[in-house]
Design a protein around this motif. Structure first.
Motif, PDB file in Angstrom:
ATOM      1  N   GLN A 390       0.838  -1.201   0.000  1.00  0.00           N
ATOM      2  CA  GLN A 390       0.000   0.000   0.000  1.00  0.00           C
ATOM      3  C   GLN A 390       0.873   1.251   0.000  1.00  0.00           C
ATOM      4  O   GLN A 390       0.543   2.252  -0.652  1.00  0.00           O
ATOM      5  N   SER A 391       1.988   1.196   0.714  1.00  0.00           N
ATOM      6  CA  SER A 391       2.910   2.336   0.742  1.00  0.00           C
ATOM      7  C   SER A 391       3.548   2.546  -0.627  1.00  0.00           C
ATOM      8  O   SER A 391       3.766   3.681  -1.049  1.00  0.00           O
ATOM      9  N   VAL A 392       3.845   1.448  -1.334  1.00  0.00           N
ATOM     10  CA  VAL A 392       4.397   1.571  -2.686  1.00  0.00           C
ATOM     11  C   VAL A 392       3.422   2.327  -3.587  1.00  0.00           C
ATOM     12  O   VAL A 392       3.819   3.131  -4.434  1.00  0.00           O
ATOM     13  N   CYS A 393       2.132   2.077  -3.384  1.00  0.00           N
ATOM     14  CA  CYS A 393       1.107   2.661  -4.244  1.00  0.00           C
ATOM     15  C   CYS A 393       0.834   4.131  -3.938  1.00  0.00           C
ATOM     16  O   CYS A 393       0.135   4.803  -4.700  1.00  0.00           O
ATOM     17  N   GLU A 394       1.343   4.632  -2.798  1.00  0.00           N
ATOM     18  CA  GLU A 394       1.147   6.042  -2.482  1.00  0.00           C
ATOM     19  C   GLU A 394       1.896   6.902  -3.493  1.00  0.00           C
ATOM     20  O   GLU A 394       3.038   6.613  -3.843  1.00  0.00           O
ATOM     21  N   LYS A 402       6.864   9.360  10.569  1.00  0.00           N
ATOM     22  CA  LYS A 402       7.734   8.844  11.628  1.00  0.00           C
ATOM     23  C   LYS A 402       7.775   7.325  11.670  1.00  0.00           C
ATOM     24  O   LYS A 402       8.489   6.751  12.490  1.00  0.00           O
ATOM     25  N   SER A 403       7.002   6.672  10.819  1.00  0.00           N
ATOM     26  CA  SER A 403       6.971   5.213  10.796  1.00  0.00           C
ATOM     27  C   SER A 403       7.080   4.737   9.350  1.00  0.00           C
ATOM     28  O   SER A 403       6.394   5.268   8.473  1.00  0.00           O
ATOM     29  N   PHE A 404       7.933   3.739   9.105  1.00  0.00           N
ATOM     30  CA  PHE A 404       8.198   3.278   7.751  1.00  0.00           C
ATOM     31  C   PHE A 404       8.194   1.753   7.704  1.00  0.00           C
ATOM     32  O   PHE A 404       8.640   1.087   8.646  1.00  0.00           O
ATOM     33  N   TYR A 405       7.693   1.220   6.599  1.00  0.00           N
ATOM     34  CA  TYR A 405       7.816  -0.206   6.315  1.00  0.00           C
ATOM     35  C   TYR A 405       9.049  -0.373   5.424  1.00  0.00           C
ATOM     36  O   TYR A 405       9.139   0.228   4.357  1.00  0.00           O
ATOM     37  N   VAL A 406       9.995  -1.197   5.870  1.00  0.00           N
ATOM     38  CA  VAL A 406      11.248  -1.353   5.129  1.00  0.00           C
ATOM     39  C   VAL A 406      11.593  -2.830   5.002  1.00  0.00           C
ATOM     40  O   VAL A 406      11.088  -3.683   5.744  1.00  0.00           O
ATOM     41  N   LEU A 407      12.469  -3.119   4.043  1.00  0.00           N
ATOM     42  CA  LEU A 407      13.004  -4.463   3.862  1.00  0.00           C
ATOM     43  C   LEU A 407      14.491  -4.434   4.174  1.00  0.00           C
ATOM     44  O   LEU A 407      15.237  -3.646   3.596  1.00  0.00           O
ATOM     45  N   LEU A 408      14.894  -5.277   5.113  1.00  0.00           N
ATOM     46  CA  LEU A 408      16.291  -5.349   5.527  1.00  0.00           C
ATOM     47  C   LEU A 408      16.999  -6.405   4.703  1.00  0.00           C
ATOM     48  O   LEU A 408      16.593  -7.569   4.655  1.00  0.00           O
ATOM     49  N   ASP A 483      19.783   2.228  -6.743  1.00  0.00           N
ATOM     50  CA  ASP A 483      18.448   1.846  -6.287  1.00  0.00           C
ATOM     51  C   ASP A 483      17.833   3.044  -5.564  1.00  0.00           C
ATOM     52  O   ASP A 483      18.178   3.327  -4.412  1.00  0.00           O
ATOM     53  N   PRO A 484      16.926   3.769  -6.217  1.00  0.00           N
ATOM     54  CA  PRO A 484      16.365   4.990  -5.619  1.00  0.00           C
ATOM     55  C   PRO A 484      15.507   4.737  -4.389  1.00  0.00           C
ATOM     56  O   PRO A 484      15.124   5.694  -3.709  1.00  0.00           O
ATOM     57  N   ASN A 485      15.218   3.467  -4.076  1.00  0.00           N
ATOM     58  CA  ASN A 485      14.394   3.163  -2.901  1.00  0.00           C
ATOM     59  C   ASN A 485      15.238   2.768  -1.687  1.00  0.00           C
ATOM     60  O   ASN A 485      14.670   2.564  -0.609  1.00  0.00           O
ATOM     61  N   GLU A 495      25.728  -1.819  10.246  1.00  0.00           N
ATOM     62  CA  GLU A 495      25.253  -1.134   9.053  1.00  0.00           C
ATOM     63  C   GLU A 495      24.064  -1.918   8.501  1.00  0.00           C
ATOM     64  O   GLU A 495      24.068  -3.145   8.479  1.00  0.00           O
ATOM     65  N   PHE A 496      23.046  -1.185   8.081  1.00  0.00           N
ATOM     66  CA  PHE A 496      21.803  -1.794   7.614  1.00  0.00           C
ATOM     67  C   PHE A 496      21.497  -1.281   6.211  1.00  0.00           C
ATOM     68  O   PHE A 496      21.400  -0.063   6.007  1.00  0.00           O
ATOM     69  N   ARG A 497      21.351  -2.212   5.291  1.00  0.00           N
ATOM     70  CA  ARG A 497      20.864  -1.825   3.960  1.00  0.00           C
ATOM     71  C   ARG A 497      19.341  -1.950   3.981  1.00  0.00           C
ATOM     72  O   ARG A 497      18.805  -3.054   4.080  1.00  0.00           O
ATOM     73  N   LEU A 498      18.670  -0.817   3.869  1.00  0.00           N
ATOM     74  CA  LEU A 498      17.215  -0.765   3.998  1.00  0.00           C
ATOM     75  C   LEU A 498      16.589  -0.351   2.668  1.00  0.00           C
ATOM     76  O   LEU A 498      17.028   0.613   2.039  1.00  0.00           O
ATOM     77  N   THR A 499      15.596  -1.092   2.259  1.00  0.00           N
ATOM     78  CA  THR A 499      14.839  -0.761   1.051  1.00  0.00           C
ATOM     79  C   THR A 499      13.453  -0.291   1.458  1.00  0.00           C
ATOM     80  O   THR A 499      12.717  -1.027   2.127  1.00  0.00           O
ATOM     81  N   PHE A 500      13.109   0.917   1.070  1.00  0.00           N
ATOM     82  CA  PHE A 500      11.817   1.509   1.420  1.00  0.00           C
ATOM     83  C   PHE A 500      10.799   1.218   0.327  1.00  0.00           C
ATOM     84  O   PHE A 500      11.136   0.744  -0.772  1.00  0.00           O
ATOM     85  N   ALA A 501       9.556   1.514   0.625  1.00  0.00           N
ATOM     86  CA  ALA A 501       8.482   1.250  -0.339  1.00  0.00           C
ATOM     87  C   ALA A 501       8.654   2.080  -1.601  1.00  0.00           C
ATOM     88  O   ALA A 501       8.267   1.646  -2.688  1.00  0.00           O
ATOM     89  N   SER A 502       9.228   3.264  -1.484  1.00  0.00           N
ATOM     90  CA  SER A 502       9.425   4.126  -2.650  1.00  0.00           C
ATOM     91  C   SER A 502      10.539   5.113  -2.361  1.00  0.00           C
ATOM     92  O   SER A 502      11.020   5.231  -1.221  1.00  0.00           O
ATOM     93  N   MET A 503      10.926   5.838  -3.392  1.00  0.00           N
ATOM     94  CA  MET A 503      11.942   6.876  -3.238  1.00  0.00           C
ATOM     95  C   MET A 503      11.459   7.965  -2.288  1.00  0.00           C
ATOM     96  O   MET A 503      12.246   8.536  -1.522  1.00  0.00           O
ATOM     97  N   TYR A 504      10.147   8.262  -2.319  1.00  0.00           N
ATOM     98  CA  TYR A 504       9.600   9.309  -1.445  1.00  0.00           C
ATOM     99  C   TYR A 504       9.763   8.926   0.027  1.00  0.00           C
ATOM    100  O   TYR A 504      10.092   9.771   0.865  1.00  0.00           O
ATOM    101  N   HIS A 505       9.518   7.654   0.347  1.00  0.00           N
ATOM    102  CA  HIS A 505       9.668   7.215   1.738  1.00  0.00           C
ATOM    103  C   HIS A 505      11.137   7.242   2.157  1.00  0.00           C
ATOM    104  O   HIS A 505      11.455   7.653   3.279  1.00  0.00           O
ATOM    105  N   ARG A 506      12.023   6.796   1.263  1.00  0.00           N
ATOM    106  CA  ARG A 506      13.451   6.830   1.594  1.00  0.00           C
ATOM    107  C   ARG A 506      13.907   8.260   1.867  1.00  0.00           C
ATOM    108  O   ARG A 506      14.580   8.538   2.871  1.00  0.00           O
ATOM    109  N   ASN A 507      13.555   9.178   0.969  1.00  0.00           N
ATOM    110  CA  ASN A 507      13.964  10.572   1.143  1.00  0.00           C
ATOM    111  C   ASN A 507      13.316  11.192   2.375  1.00  0.00           C
ATOM    112  O   ASN A 507      13.901  12.061   3.025  1.00  0.00           O
ATOM    113  N   GLY A 508      12.082  10.752   2.684  1.00  0.00           N
ATOM    114  CA  GLY A 508      11.416  11.257   3.888  1.00  0.00           C
ATOM    115  C   GLY A 508      12.160  10.862   5.144  1.00  0.00           C
ATOM    116  O   GLY A 508      12.338  11.670   6.063  1.00  0.00           O
ATOM    117  N   PHE A 509      12.613   9.600   5.206  1.00  0.00           N
ATOM    118  CA  PHE A 509      13.391   9.142   6.365  1.00  0.00           C
ATOM    119  C   PHE A 509      14.708   9.904   6.455  1.00  0.00           C
ATOM    120  O   PHE A 509      15.121  10.340   7.544  1.00  0.00           O
TER     121      PHE A 509
END
Length: 572
Positions: A390-394, A402-408, A483-485, A495-509
């Motif tokens: 759902q976050s990807v579709c935003e 302040k809260s993000f769904y991420v893939l480690l 990888d823009p996400n 160190e953590f490689r985190l993939t966010f739902a979208s570039m907007y979420h990554r930049n927001g964090f």
């Protein structure tokens, strides 16, 4: 006169299009050459006069045609000029011009990755369809429409197609061809274009768009039985399904119309797309696999078709994996659904692909709201993936999030380099910003390792499931260019490689962390600028006086670093 007659005679032999010629002739008289050159130019044929100089055939340049006796130094190589004339013909040949358009379109889609940048370039390319008629073909329009569709530029699709297809002043090659295989192919292309127009209306979501979409399909496409193709028929089902969803699941007539059209599409071609949508709507209509013969037959057929395609990890087509995912949700097989979720994201589908899938998943979930609210651990991981998609579709994410769904991105314990699998996997995590603290929680660790292994087919490493860091422990953040996400978070000793739902979420964090660092820096500077002191006391507990002046008393004391200072008290 003889030359013009022979050329016209040759032209009459090609009924579908005029011939292309390079006319070569001996230049002996400037007046006759100029007259013939003008006639050939009017007929759009290439003119190549030549002379024989020292026994060699040489081309006469255009600027020298007014001279009967041409300066030998001005003559050019005949072979090179002949090749140049053929290249001119090739460039203006309709087939070559259409191919040139498609080549430019393909390069634009490869070069420009952001939606806005690509849309601007596509609009510029679209202008060629109007300014250069030889580029105007149903094939070129279809490929341009599909490029717009993949970036969800529905308004641009509507404007383009209504201008070039529904406008009677514009006649496409599909309308000029009246028989033969070429006519059939181009008619099919036009049907595809009109189907995409209907889809664009339906997804634009303006008032009356749903009715316009149905009008395009039922009046301009499906009114001819030759055009009953699965994509067009199933799109009718999609429009009625969207009407059912928009009614907050109360418009039962729309639901039954959607079932009818998807059923028709499934009869035409038992594809996964038609089958899984039909199955989903039958479940929403309170049918059950164990009780309904049609639903049971569709489910078995889908499983058989999908199974024939091979193992899940070998699939490269998003819709195949998404169909397995949706069918697993219909069957309450959450372990199988989890095995699909990561693959779906790693295939990097266009956002509208995921939106289409999530529409059906939400339809199923909302139909099951009466079920128990107590989720099992594996259902909680499934719930994470639903929220992640759902976050990807935003369209965009606010920078104050302040809260993000991420893939480690984590390595696996064991890996056989010969089996072709990557020695890493994405683990679902929640990333929370609480005041000055950053918390990363591994959602999948709630499920025991054996269960997760059966879900994703790989062993999970024994890693912590929860990390907590203060803002001051964050060393740096590296945004990944490939990888823009994704980004790499360096915190503490990890160190953590985190993939966010979208570039907007990554930049927001990233913006949130920088904001926290700025605030902490301000606090540190304020503390550094703040002066603290204390008085030195003698053995009796009295302040030690260094001296008295006209304006006050001077005492002995220390600052915050325990250095001796003089403190003067002045009465104001």
């Amino acid at each position: 006169h003889g030359i013009m007659y022979r050329l016209a005679e040759r032209d009459s032999l090609t009924q579908q299009r005029r011939s292309e010629c390079v006319v070569t002739f001996l230049h002996t008289d400037a007046r006759l050459t100029e007259k013939l050159r003008l006639q050939l130019k009017e007929a759009q044929w290439e003119c190549l006069p030549y002379v024989i100089a020292s026994g060699v055939c040489m081309a006469v340049p255009e600027e020298c045609l007014s001279e009967t006796n041409v300066d030998p130094q001005a003559l050019r190589n005949f072979t090179e000029e002949f090749v140049r004339a053929l290249q001119k013909i090739d460039e203006r040949t309709p087939g070559r011009r259409k191919q040139h358009f498609l080549e430019r379109l393909r390069k634009l889609r490869q070069e420009y990755k952001t939606k806005d940048a690509l849309k601007d370039k596509l609009l510029q390319l679209q202008g060629l369809l109007v300014t250069e008629p030889m580029m105007l073909s149903s094939e070129n329009i279809l490929h341009l429409v599909l490029a717009y569709r993949d970036i969800q530029a529905y308004e641009e699709i509507i404007q383009l197609v209504t201008r070039l297809i529904t406008n009677d002043s514009v006649r496409l090659d599909a309308e000029r061809e009246i028989e033969g295989d070429v006519a059939t192919t181009r008619r099919c292309a036009k049907v595809s274009i009109l189907t995409q127009l209907a889809m664009a209306y339906n997804r634009r979501k303006k008032t009356g768009d749903s009715a316009l979409a149905l009008d395009v399909l039922q009046e301009k496409v499906l009114s001819d039985k030759r055009n009953w193709v699965p994509d067009a028929v199933c799109l009718c089902g999609r429009i009625y399904k969207d009407r059912f969803i928009d009614s907050n699941y109360t418009d039962k007539d729309a639901l039954h119309s959607a079932i009818k059209w998807y059923r028709e599409g499934y009869k035409l071609d038992q594809s996964e797309f038609a089958g899984v949508n039909l199955a989903t709507l039958l479940v929403v209509d309170q049918k059950r696999f164990e009780d309904d013969a049609e639903l049971d037959e569709v489910g078995m057929s889908l499983n058989h078709t999908l199974g024939k395609k091979g193992k899940l990890e070998t699939q490269t087509d998003y819709w195949t994996v998404a169909t397995v995912f949706e069918l697993a949700v219909l069957l309450n097989d959450y372990a199988r659904a989890l095995s699909c979720a990561s693959y779906m994201f790693q295939l990097k589908p266009p956002v509208w692909y995921l939106k289409s899938t999530m529409n059906n998943i939400n339809l199923i979930i909302n139909n099951r709201k009466a079920a128990s609210e107590n989720l099992t651990p594996i259902q909680e991981v499934f719930s994470f993936w639903i929220d992640f998609f759902q976050s990807v579709c935003e369209e965009e994410a606010g920078l104050d999030r302040k809260s993000f769904y991420v893939l480690l991105f984590e390595p696996l314990l064991d890996h056989d380099s010969t089996n072709g699998n990557h020695a890493a996997q994405y683990q679902p995590c929640r990333l929370e910003l609480n005041g000055a603290n950053i918390q990363l929680y591994n959602v999948s660790q709630k499920v025991n390792n054996d269960t997760v292994m059966s879900a994703v087919g790989q062993r999970l490493p024994k890693i912590p499931c929860d990390w907590m860091y203060h803002e001051s422990e964050v060393k740096r953040i590296t945004l990944l260019n490939d990888d823009p996400n994704s980004l790499i978070l360096y915190a503490g000793h990890n160190e953590f490689r985190l993939t966010f739902a979208s570039m907007y979420h990554r930049n927001g964090f990233d913006a949130c962390i920088k904001g926290m660092e700025t605030e902490s820096q301000r606090e540190r500077e304020a503390q550094e600028n703040e002066i603290t002191w204390s008085y030195l006391l003698d053995s009796r507990g009295n302040q030690v006086v260094l001296g008295r002046g006209a304006f006050g008393v001077v005492y002995s004391g220390t600052d915050g670093n325990e250095a001796l200072i003089a403190i003067k008290e002045v009465t104001v």
